[in-house]
Scaffold this active site. Structure first.
Site, short mmCIF file in Angstrom:
data_model
loop_
_atom_site.label_atom_id
_atom_site.label_comp_id
_atom_site.label_asym_id
_atom_site.label_seq_id
_atom_site.Cartn_x
_atom_site.Cartn_y
_atom_site.Cartn_z
N HIS A 1 -4.85 -8.79 5.54
CA HIS A 1 -5.22 -7.36 5.04
C HIS A 1 -5.76 -7.66 3.40
O HIS A 1 -5.68 -6.60 2.50
CB HIS A 1 -3.89 -6.67 4.96
CG HIS A 1 -4.11 -5.04 4.81
ND1 HIS A 1 -4.85 -4.47 5.19
CD2 HIS A 1 -3.05 -4.32 4.01
CE1 HIS A 1 -4.97 -3.35 5.09
NE2 HIS A 1 -3.84 -3.17 4.36
N HIS B 1 0.81 -1.13 0.17
CA HIS B 1 0.19 0.05 -0.05
C HIS B 1 0.95 1.24 0.12
O HIS B 1 2.02 1.41 0.85
CB HIS B 1 -0.91 -0.06 1.24
CG HIS B 1 -2.23 -0.47 0.81
ND1 HIS B 1 -3.14 -0.96 2.02
CD2 HIS B 1 -3.13 -0.54 -0.17
CE1 HIS B 1 -4.35 -1.19 1.43
NE2 HIS B 1 -4.40 -1.03 -0.09
N ASP C 1 0.81 4.13 1.17
CA ASP C 1 1.26 4.95 2.40
C ASP C 1 2.32 4.16 3.31
O ASP C 1 2.89 5.10 4.09
CB ASP C 1 -0.05 5.26 3.47
CG ASP C 1 -0.61 3.88 3.78
OD1 ASP C 1 -0.99 3.04 2.79
OD2 ASP C 1 -1.19 3.66 4.86
N HIS D 1 -0.95 4.25 13.32
CA HIS D 1 -1.42 3.90 11.94
C HIS D 1 -2.99 4.47 12.52
O HIS D 1 -4.09 3.67 12.22
CB HIS D 1 -1.54 2.81 11.39
CG HIS D 1 -1.83 2.42 10.09
ND1 HIS D 1 -3.25 2.51 9.76
CD2 HIS D 1 -1.35 2.57 8.57
CE1 HIS D 1 -3.37 2.38 8.41
NE2 HIS D 1 -2.04 2.39 7.84
ZN ZN Z 1 -2.70 -1.35 3.94
ZN ZN Z 2 -1.62 1.43 5.98
#
Ligand code: ZN
Ligand code: ZN
Length: 288
Positions: A163, A67, A69, A249
């Protein structure tokens, strides 16, 4: 060698939601001369500088999943590290450990847009090399942790987490004579993190607060499918025997102490009685 302590610094507590005080996800784990960085979201280079790292002193980078980020800070880190080679020694590329699959493919290409610039700088300044990506792929399984790397007394192991649809995604554990830490990466509350975090000193876990998603996202139920709510994390940490639970997070990012307290209340409702920290950038703890 005995005598080192294990220093853990959260370099970024943020998410895709940009906030000036919260860099993208990242954790720095230091033991003697070893400096291991886990994920490198936006602003990681700035936070590493604040934490006293020169970038050239990093031993390795570990990536939980692809991902953006969590990896958007990698090209900045690699380019800045290369440009900081002011003595022109031609340092080795930084080893980057990533779960095999899309993360490896993507990270391997992160420097591609800057190859021409690097070659131009190389010609202009006489640098002996350009920065390259040194990706070390690993296979994370769900049934038990796998040792990914060892650096003297430090052992880094990983397990695959939940995830989906982002696969693979991994959590990491660092063990040292001075103590241990687990970094969940992004995951729903899952058995794998519970197993990895058994009797760990510090568990750094992602979190999302369902009661405060209204107006923040259009489909909160989708976020809840692959992230973790505080009650579940609290119950997990209690079952695993975690000493210190650190939430990062943070979705949504708390703006006030009362908002931060909501995360802790959820964890307590889940049954966790140990130490709880709601991390801010550069939150740090030293073990041993
Ligand atoms: Zn993620
Ligand atoms: Zn993340």
């Amino acid at each position: 060698m005995a005598g080192h302590s294990l220093r853990i610094t959260v370099t970024g507590t943020g998410t895709p939601i940009h906030r000036p005080d919260r860099a993208g996800p990242g954790v720095l784990v230091e033991y003697g001369a070893m400096k291991l960085q886990f994920d490198a979201g936006r602003g990681t280079v700035m936070r590493l500088a604040e934490a006293g790292s020169t970038l050239t002193d990093l031993t390795a980078l570990f990536v939980t999943h692809h991902h953006s980020d969590h990896i958007v800070g990698i090209p900045d880190l690699l380019m800045t590290r290369w440009l900081n080679d002011i003595r022109r020694i031609g340092q080795s590329p930084l080893p980057i450990y990533a779960p095999d699959g899309e993360a490896v493919r993507l990270i391997s290409r992160l420097l591609d847009p800057w190859v021409n610039e690097m070659e131009m700088r190389q010609d202009h300044t006489g640098r002996p090399n350009i920065a390259t990506t040194d990706v070390r792929r690993f296979l994370a399984a769900k049934d038990e942790p796998t040792i990914v790397a060892e650096f003297g007394d430090l052992t880094v192991s990983a397990i695959a987490v939940e995830h989906e649809p982002v696969v693979p995604a991994a959590a990491f554990r660092v063990d040292s004579p001075a103590g241990s830490v687990v970094i969940s990466g992004d995951t729903s509350v899952c058995q794998q993190v519970e197993e990895l975090a058994t009797d760990v000193d510090v568990l750094i876990h992602e979190v999302i607060l369902p009661s405060r998603l209204e107006g923040l996202v259009t489909e909160p139920e989708r976020l809840l499918e692959y992230h973790s709510e505080p009650e579940g994390i609290g119950a997990l940490a209690d079952r695993a025997g975690v000493a210190h639970l650190v939430l990062t997070h943070l979705v949504p990012p708390p703006q006030t102490p009362d908002e931060a307290k909501e995360f802790e209340t959820g964890v307590r409702n889940g049954g966790f009685a140990g130490v709880v920290s709601i991390a801010e950038d550069l939150w740090t703890s030293t073990l041993g």
